[in-house]
Design an enzyme around this catalytic site. Structure first.
Site, PDB file in Angstrom:
ATOM      1  N   HIS A  74       0.835  -1.200   0.000  1.00 34.89           N
ATOM      2  CA  HIS A  74       0.000   0.000   0.000  1.00 34.89           C
ATOM      3  C   HIS A  74       0.874   1.256   0.000  1.00 34.89           C
ATOM      4  O   HIS A  74       0.558   2.258  -0.667  1.00 34.89           O
ATOM      5  CB  HIS A  74      -0.920  -0.021   1.218  1.00 34.89           C
ATOM      6  CG  HIS A  74      -1.895   1.096   1.260  1.00 34.89           C
ATOM      7  ND1 HIS A  74      -2.378   1.613   2.437  1.00 34.89           N
ATOM      8  CD2 HIS A  74      -2.487   1.828   0.287  1.00 34.89           C
ATOM      9  CE1 HIS A  74      -3.218   2.594   2.180  1.00 34.89           C
ATOM     10  NE2 HIS A  74      -3.306   2.744   0.887  1.00 34.89           N
ATOM     11  N   GLU A  77       1.932   1.954  -3.513  1.00 35.98           N
ATOM     12  CA  GLU A  77       0.859   2.524  -4.330  1.00 35.98           C
ATOM     13  C   GLU A  77       0.869   4.050  -4.233  1.00 35.98           C
ATOM     14  O   GLU A  77       0.650   4.756  -5.223  1.00 35.98           O
ATOM     15  CB  GLU A  77      -0.490   1.980  -3.886  1.00 35.98           C
ATOM     16  CG  GLU A  77      -1.655   2.546  -4.682  1.00 35.98           C
ATOM     17  CD  GLU A  77      -2.962   2.545  -3.922  1.00 35.98           C
ATOM     18  OE1 GLU A  77      -3.672   3.582  -3.967  1.00 35.98           O
ATOM     19  OE2 GLU A  77      -3.275   1.523  -3.282  1.00 35.98           O
ATOM     20  N   HIS A  78       1.129   4.563  -3.038  1.00 39.76           N
ATOM     21  CA  HIS A  78       1.198   6.013  -2.841  1.00 39.76           C
ATOM     22  C   HIS A  78       2.505   6.592  -3.393  1.00 39.76           C
ATOM     23  O   HIS A  78       2.509   7.613  -4.079  1.00 39.76           O
ATOM     24  CB  HIS A  78       1.089   6.339  -1.349  1.00 39.76           C
ATOM     25  CG  HIS A  78      -0.291   6.228  -0.804  1.00 39.76           C
ATOM     26  ND1 HIS A  78      -0.997   7.307  -0.343  1.00 39.76           N
ATOM     27  CD2 HIS A  78      -1.116   5.159  -0.635  1.00 39.76           C
ATOM     28  CE1 HIS A  78      -2.189   6.919   0.088  1.00 39.76           C
ATOM     29  NE2 HIS A  78      -2.277   5.612  -0.072  1.00 39.76           N
TER      30      HIS A  78
END
Length: 454
Positions: A74, A77-78
């Site tokens: 995650h 993803e950023h």
């Protein structure tokens, strides 16, 4: 196209067929990169996705003194939107905003996808920018710490949504210690703990040519796209001169699942209880998954479904009530959801489980079967009006199932589902262990005899 088209990993060039839906082609480059396109006649836009077969389940825990990677997927993803040696974060944002395009990313339990939707004239730009992000992200240390705060705010927002909380707890309850039971976005504790070096290690280990699938649907010419993808990735520093086979797909044998706590209650001073009942489901490649979709449609798939009619229309016990199924490579989950007033959660849970067990005992009616087929085939056809859906179909087919299924084949499979098929899958679910997840002002004791013995 007649029947499903297999997607073997040892076939460099593949033309799946040209029909009413358009021409689908796949090329596997010597470096192992897989590129799939669906050319849609008359389209003036295209959706492009860069897919990696890495999700939250693939993160490594802290073992032997090594740092934990939990939360890294995650985090990436950023961070991939935060800049490369050739582009700043603002450059990336401006590239899409200046042409009216959309761009975003998805982190899931078994894959990550970076995607964009643009006009046909801007497809080359979208490929260039996404390739640069995937291949050459710098993971700048200052941006890393800034984004840590952003992710913690995102998790805090989710924690304020009782439906999200109930869903996360249900996965933990049904799937136990299996990696699929972990939350996709990580937890505040794992996000605070993970370091930039650990995320960098995760990035370098999982983002490589043989892991990459590029899928495009809409106004796209396959050969031109293949050339553009290679050029963009080389420009961003990837060495594509070597030879490698595409990464193997995940094993599809069902894992042995040991469920977690049978009842999980998160007490919050809310006006409504978010209630979820769940049980082990089917893996994504199970032939019975079409019958399961019919069962879910009949049980909780719309305003004519049994749950909607019994819980909402006849008794007025909930506003939102539905069922859903999730399938992964080696495990699955089936769930029933309702939002109800405090004090009604036991009655609602009894009704929901009762309807599932009634189908297991008596099956569904011929009219319900016809209606479910129509609902599912119609929804599939409408979804394919959007190039986003078509692009996702390509990516998921290549990464997960290993076969491409067009609308005609979807309908054929739905038409092949029988009353006995639906009843059989209902029996399988009803005989499994049941887990309860609830968020609101309630006590665990309410569900003492709801859960099936494990």
């Amino acid at each position: 196209m007649n029947g499903a088209a297999p997607l073997p990993l040892d076939l460099p060039e593949l033309v799946i067929g040209e029909g009413a839906e358009g021409l689908v082609r796949r090329t596997i480059l010597p470096s192992g990169i897989r590129i799939l396109t669906e050319h849609i006649p008359g389209a003036r836009s295209a959706t492009v996705g860069f897919w990696l077969a890495v999700g939250s389940r693939d993160e490594l825990g802290a073992e032997g003194g090594a740092p934990s990677h939990y939360g890294s997927t995650h985090f990436l993803e950023h961070l991939l939107f935060k800049g490369t040696p050739r582009r700043s974060a603002l450059d990336i944002a401006v590239a899409f905003d200046a042409v009216g395009g959309e761009h975003n990313a998805i982190t899931a339990k078994e894959y990550t996808c970076y995607y964009a939707k643009v006009r046909d004239r801007d497809l080359s730009m979208a490929v260039d920018v996404l390739a640069d992000m995937v291949a050459a992200s710098t993971l700048d240390p200052d941006e890393f710490e800034t984004e840590r705060g952003v992710i913690l705010e995102e998790l805090a927002m989710a924690e304020d949504d009782p439906g999200d909380v109930a869903g996360e707890r249900l996965f933990e309850a049904v799937l136990g210690e299996h990696p699929l039971g972990r939350p996709i976005g990580g937890t505040p504790a794992t996000i605070r703990a993970v370091g930039r070096d650990a995320v960098w290690e995760h990035y370098r280990a999982t983002y490589s040519p043989h892991d990459l699938v590029v899928a495009v649907a809409g106004a796209v010419e396959h050969d031109v796209l293949v050339e553009r993808v290679e050029k963009a990735l080389r420009a961003s520093g990837w060495d594509l001169s070597g030879s490698a086979s595409p990464a193997a797909r995940r094993p599809t044998a069902a894992a042995a699942i040991v469920p977690g706590a049978p009842v999980t209650v998160v007490r919050k001073p809310l006006e409504q209880v978010s209630l979820m009942l769940g049980m082990p489901g089917l893996v994504a490649t199970d032939d019975r998954r079409v019958a399961l979709s019919v069962l879910s449609s009949v049980l909780g798939g719309g305003m004519s479904s049994r749950l909607f009619q019994e819980v909402r229309e006849r008794r007025g016990l909930a506003y939102s009530v539905y069922s859903f199924a999730q399938g992964y490579s080696d495990a699955g989950l089936f769930s029933l959801y309702a939002g109800c007033a405090p004090g009604r959660e036991r009655a609602v849970s009894d009704i929901m489980l009762g309807e599932l067990r009634r189908i297991a005992a008596d099956g569904i009616t011929p009219d319900e079967l016809v209606r479910a087929r129509g609902q599912l085939s119609g929804a599939a056809a409408l979804a394919l009006e959007d190039t986003d859906t078509r692009m996702s179909r390509l990516g998921r087919s290549e990464l997960s199932t290993g076969e491409f299924v067009d609308l005609d084949e979807q309908v054929r499979r739905l038409e092949a589902v029988t009353l006995d098929d639906v009843r059989s899958i209902a029996v399988t679910l009803a005989e499994g262990s049941v887990s309860v997840s609830a968020v609101g002002p309630i006590d665990e004791a309410v569900f003492d005899d709801v859960v099936v013995a494990r």
